[in-house]
Design a protein around this motif. Structure first.
Motif: not given
Length: 317
Positions: A229-230, A237-238, A250-254, A303-306
């Motif tokens: 998304l970013a 990824g980062v 790769q950073l994911y949200l769950y 992850a928090l910033a994004i």
């Protein structure tokens, strides 16, 4: 005729540069006591021919301190092949040779019952294309790019949010806590790390801990890809340490099921991040609003910033 003369001079200049690059490779062969790795087909990477730039077969060497069978296993591994594939897409980096210096195997096995590779230490003899045609042969060594790197491949980091169903409550985040001797930390909090299998399941030690302690079993279908998304397709990824490692996260949200504030507080009191006995990993539940100050882990902070920017932009609810 003038154009032809210009092309001839340019061709001679490029041939000189290629010869000088070959000299740099020879020096590396001597330094690392290296030999050419026997391959049926050499990988195709960008490099300078005597008169033009295009992809060319690239020689792979291995340090004789590394057994040839280990070097072959490293070369054939997904970690190395993924790095080669990424390099083959680059038209801005010109690579003359790649050295496999060390292959480190894990204690576990892959799905083919072969020893799993943790790290591959390499040296690439590479140059910047943008500078290549602007300098004389005597400056070739000045545009040689830093080539030592540790390859370890791609990982997945998941920001696990425990939503509060009470209107006056607050959301929490689940972190893993484990020793990280590389940074001299006996108990470093960070977001859960692991892999996504072909089945789509999130697996690894952190995934097992989340399932057993919080009854959270995560699948790729339940994830929101924060990095996608970013960045879209620009970056996969980062990169936590791009100066010396290919590691890409790769950073994911769950978002887990909603729970009452009292239940969340009980879980928080139960999982404080304290390491006990022989357990190498513990869970720590912290308020989302305090996440930024409870860990120096860059994956977590990214992850928090994004997450926060996507929320502010209305992309995430």
């Amino acid at each position: 005729r003038v154009h032809g003369e210009h092309s001839r001079v340019r061709a001679m200049s490029n041939r000189d540069r290629e010869n000088e690059a070959a000299g740099i490779v020879s020096a590396a062969i001597s330094t690392w006591s290296a030999q050419e790795l026997p391959l049926e087909n050499k990988p195709m990477l960008s490099f300078l021919h005597p008169a033009y730039i295009e992809r060319a077969p690239t020689t792979i060497y291995y340090s004789t301190a590394c057994r040839v069978e280990d070097a072959k296993a490293g070369y054939e591994s997904p970690i190395f092949q993924n790095w080669l594939q990424n390099m083959s897409r680059s038209t801005k980096i010109l690579t003359k040779a790649v050295f496999i210096l060390t292959v480190v195997f894990a204690e576990t096995q892959d799905k083919h019952k072969k020893p799993k590779i943790s790290f591959i230490k390499i040296l690439s003899i590479s140059f910047s294309k943008s500078d290549f045609t602007e300098v004389g042969t005597e400056d070739l060594d000045k545009i040689k790019l830093p080539g030592l790197a540790f390859l370890r491949g791609d990982f997945v980091g998941v920001m696990v949010v425990l939503p509060c169903q009470d209107s006056e409550g607050e959301d929490f985040v689940v972190l893993t806590v484990q020793p990280r001797p590389a940074v001299a930390q006996a108990a470093l909090p960070e977001i859960p790390m692991g892999y996504i299998e072909e089945t789509g399941d999130f697996v690894g030690e952190a995934a097992e801990k989340l399932e057993s302690a919080l009854e959270i079993k995560m699948s790729e279908l339940d994830f929101v890809n924060l990095t996608s998304l970013a960045f879209g397709s620009v970056f996969p990824g980062v990169f936590p340490s791009a100066g010396g490692s290919d590691e890409c996260v790769q950073l994911y949200l769950y978002r887990a099921k909603e729970r009452s504030f009292n239940e969340l507080e009980m879980k928080r009191a139960e999982h404080t991040g304290e390491l006990t006995g022989n357990d190498p990993m513990a869970l720590k539940i912290v308020p989302l609003k305090e996440l930024w100050k409870v860990t120096p882990d860059c994956k977590t902070l990214c992850a928090l910033a994004i997450y926060q920017r996507l929320k502010q932009g209305g992309i995430l609810q």
